[in-house]
Design an enzyme around this catalytic site. Sequence first.
Site, mmCIF file in Angstrom:
data_model
loop_
_atom_site.group_PDB
_atom_site.id
_atom_site.type_symbol
_atom_site.label_atom_id
_atom_site.label_comp_id
_atom_site.label_asym_id
_atom_site.label_seq_id
_atom_site.Cartn_x
_atom_site.Cartn_y
_atom_site.Cartn_z
ATOM 1 N N GLY A 215 0.815 -1.213 0.000
ATOM 2 C CA GLY A 215 0.000 0.000 0.000
ATOM 3 C C GLY A 215 0.846 1.259 0.000
ATOM 4 O O GLY A 215 2.043 1.234 -0.305
ATOM 5 N N ILE A 216 0.188 2.343 0.384
ATOM 6 C CA ILE A 216 0.805 3.668 0.318
ATOM 7 C C ILE A 216 1.374 4.036 1.676
ATOM 8 O O ILE A 216 0.779 3.716 2.700
ATOM 9 C CB ILE A 216 -0.293 4.684 -0.094
ATOM 10 N N GLY A 217 2.528 4.724 1.710
ATOM 11 C CA GLY A 217 3.050 5.255 2.970
ATOM 12 C C GLY A 217 4.380 4.635 3.369
ATOM 13 O O GLY A 217 4.949 3.795 2.663
ATOM 14 N N ALA A 218 4.859 5.076 4.523
ATOM 15 C CA ALA A 218 6.200 4.705 4.970
ATOM 16 C C ALA A 218 6.288 3.225 5.358
ATOM 17 O O ALA A 218 7.322 2.584 5.155
ATOM 18 C CB ALA A 218 6.566 5.573 6.173
ATOM 19 N N ILE A 219 5.206 2.674 5.917
ATOM 20 C CA ILE A 219 5.308 1.310 6.458
ATOM 21 C C ILE A 219 5.484 0.249 5.366
ATOM 22 O O ILE A 219 6.386 -0.591 5.467
ATOM 23 C CB ILE A 219 4.124 1.019 7.407
ATOM 24 N N GLU A 238 -1.565 -2.930 -6.485
ATOM 25 C CA GLU A 238 -2.189 -1.760 -7.118
ATOM 26 C C GLU A 238 -1.105 -0.853 -7.712
ATOM 27 O O GLU A 238 -1.186 -0.408 -8.839
ATOM 28 C CB GLU A 238 -2.986 -1.006 -6.065
ATOM 29 N N GLY A 336 -7.330 0.910 -2.785
ATOM 30 C CA GLY A 336 -7.477 -0.523 -3.034
ATOM 31 C C GLY A 336 -7.433 -1.341 -1.762
ATOM 32 O O GLY A 336 -7.332 -2.573 -1.820
HETATM 33 N N1 COA Z 1 -5.364 11.062 14.977
HETATM 34 C C1 COA Z 1 -4.830 12.236 14.576
HETATM 35 N N2 COA Z 1 -3.849 12.333 13.638
HETATM 36 C C2 COA Z 1 -3.408 11.188 13.105
HETATM 37 C C3 COA Z 1 -3.929 9.937 13.474
HETATM 38 C C4 COA Z 1 -4.945 9.891 14.460
HETATM 39 N N3 COA Z 1 -5.475 8.754 14.857
HETATM 40 N N4 COA Z 1 -3.292 8.997 12.772
HETATM 41 C C5 COA Z 1 -2.402 9.614 11.989
HETATM 42 N N5 COA Z 1 -2.470 10.946 12.198
HETATM 43 C C6 COA Z 1 -1.638 11.950 11.517
HETATM 44 C C7 COA Z 1 -0.177 11.597 11.594
HETATM 45 O O1 COA Z 1 0.400 12.110 12.773
HETATM 46 C C8 COA Z 1 0.359 12.254 10.336
HETATM 47 O O2 COA Z 1 0.514 13.642 10.578
HETATM 48 P P1 COA Z 1 1.865 14.398 10.102
HETATM 49 O O3 COA Z 1 1.849 14.269 8.609
HETATM 50 O O4 COA Z 1 1.643 15.791 10.598
HETATM 51 O O5 COA Z 1 2.985 13.661 10.744
HETATM 52 C C9 COA Z 1 -0.784 12.110 9.341
HETATM 53 O O6 COA Z 1 -1.952 11.908 10.129
HETATM 54 C C10 COA Z 1 -0.602 10.930 8.382
HETATM 55 O O7 COA Z 1 -0.406 9.745 9.110
HETATM 56 P P2 COA Z 1 0.642 8.639 8.617
HETATM 57 O O8 COA Z 1 0.448 7.441 9.446
HETATM 58 O O9 COA Z 1 2.018 9.224 8.531
HETATM 59 O O10 COA Z 1 0.139 8.414 7.136
HETATM 60 P P3 COA Z 1 0.810 7.601 5.934
HETATM 61 O O11 COA Z 1 1.384 8.567 4.991
HETATM 62 O O12 COA Z 1 1.684 6.499 6.427
HETATM 63 O O13 COA Z 1 -0.497 6.988 5.249
HETATM 64 C C11 COA Z 1 -2.735 6.125 5.338
HETATM 65 C C12 COA Z 1 -1.351 6.149 5.980
HETATM 66 C C13 COA Z 1 -3.573 5.160 6.143
HETATM 67 C C14 COA Z 1 -3.348 7.499 5.349
HETATM 68 C C15 COA Z 1 -2.571 5.633 3.863
HETATM 69 O O14 COA Z 1 -1.977 4.372 3.864
HETATM 70 C C16 COA Z 1 -3.918 5.563 3.146
HETATM 71 O O15 COA Z 1 -4.396 6.544 2.632
HETATM 72 N N6 COA Z 1 -4.555 4.358 3.136
HETATM 73 C C17 COA Z 1 -5.860 4.155 2.513
HETATM 74 C C18 COA Z 1 -5.756 3.603 1.122
HETATM 75 C C19 COA Z 1 -4.945 2.355 1.035
HETATM 76 O O16 COA Z 1 -4.707 1.642 1.990
HETATM 77 N N7 COA Z 1 -4.505 2.043 -0.144
HETATM 78 C C20 COA Z 1 -3.726 0.844 -0.325
HETATM 79 C C21 COA Z 1 -3.882 0.213 -1.618
HETATM 80 S S1 COA Z 1 -2.643 0.920 -2.703
#
Ligand code: COA
Length: 433
Positions: A215-219, A238, A336
């Site tokens: 998926g998307i993001g650092a993890i 995806e 996705g």
């Molecule tokens: N309450 C308040 N703020 C929160 C929070 C919560 N529960 N959880 C995260 N945040 C904040 C973080 O602190 C971070 O803020 P910053 O940018 O100021 O540091 C921001 O929200 C983003 O969180 P982060 O965990 O760094 O996001 P990410 O870039 O790793 O993306 C998702 C994580 C979940 C948003 C991303 O994976 C996504 O959009 N997923 C949905 C779609 C998907 O899974 N697609 C996969 C198929 S390709």
Amino acid sequence: MHDWRTHYASKLVSAREAVKAIRSGDRVVLGHACSEPPALVTALASRAAELRDVEVFHVVVMKPCELANPGMEHSFRLNGIFLGPCTRKGVEEHRATFTPCFFSELPRLFRQKILPVDVILLQVTPPDEDGFCSYGLSADYTQAAAESAKVVIAQMNRNMPRTSGIRIHLDALTWIVEEDAAIAEVATPQFGELERQIGDLIAELVPDGATLQLGIGAIPEAALLSLRDKRDLGIHSEMFSDGVVALAEAGVITNRRKTINPGTFIATFLMGSSKLYNFVHNNPAVEVLPVDYVNDPWVIGQHDNMICINSALQVDLTGQVNAEMIGDVQFSGVGGQVDFVRGASRSQGGKSIIALPSTAVRGTISRICRRLDEGASVTTSRNDVHYIVTEYGVADLRGKTMKQRATALISIAHPAFRDTLRNDPSLVATRQA
Ligand code: COA
């Protein structure tokens, strides 16, 4: 067979000429992510004073998107199924709108005219000998939108990587704009020790020979780093990025043991640096295919050992996953995620993994929570969820009772929040026998 060269010159126009085909009230679909056509977007933005109520339909939008700027909303109303840095603010400020939709469903919405398409703006490669252009870095919904649109306007860019999979014939293009812009590059997300720990826990769940979705993001990016000692991994995802290229070059990803499409990387779009673009250009082992194929849970489920790695913003104690909203503010979209969670659950040996840091906002908020924030939506339901991973461990929720789920999730919450979660009076419901 007629020679496409005869008609080519008559379709060739400037970007400003091409976008004159767009009228007030039209729905215009934007080519996706790195295949968004910058010359056409800029030319359309320059018509703001003449146009009213043009709906610009999008998924991932690249910077700078002039159409999304404050003040543009009377001319261009953005409507998307996924929000990012360019589009989030517009929705929050009610200048733009969001449509909930699984990514895999989008082509159907265009083809069935639930969302009729007037114009599509896309970016393609120059034609081959037979007059076919490659869709390049993005197949996803682009083909369905192009086949449904009244007008198809293509920025033809010699820098666009030519990928295998699907292609579009020049006959299907209404207007062609030749402009060799640099392809947008997206930096690999930065990650630290915490993501590395999560990556190591994910790696323990991945057997040799597995097929991966990332998926998307650092993890997901950190997880790739932890997989370098595996063998014969495959990709059906995806999207993928530079991290996958590094593992392919190290011989870890071979696609050899994939149950379907063996020997081939499958994705619906690609986003990364020139390293990725050079790898996929003219590479017959990489196929970029429509999202209603790649993200179809039935297709995904045909892979043995399908491992899907996605992230989330918060998870409640019953296993409901919110991956798209911070409170009642739309942050991203389902993308996705559910397509792959459901696909993995049908796969022999499949696992879907939702991995997230245990806390947010510098450790002040627990992402494992009693209930999702007010206003937040459920992305992956508690019926679909399988593994949740934080830096404190792995919770396998499949087949678990409410009580067992709460116990497993509290055990991977940050220690500073465990007592509060355990002692919350509203947890009575999860203490059923
Ligand atoms: N309450 C308040 N703020 C929160 C929070 C919560 N529960 N959880 C995260 N945040 C904040 C973080 O602190 C971070 O803020 P910053 O940018 O100021 O540091 C921001 O929200 C983003 O969180 P982060 O965990 O760094 O996001 P990410 O870039 O790793 O993306 C998702 C994580 C979940 C948003 C991303 O994976 C996504 O959009 N997923 C949905 C779609 C998907 O899974 N697609 C996969 C198929 S390709």
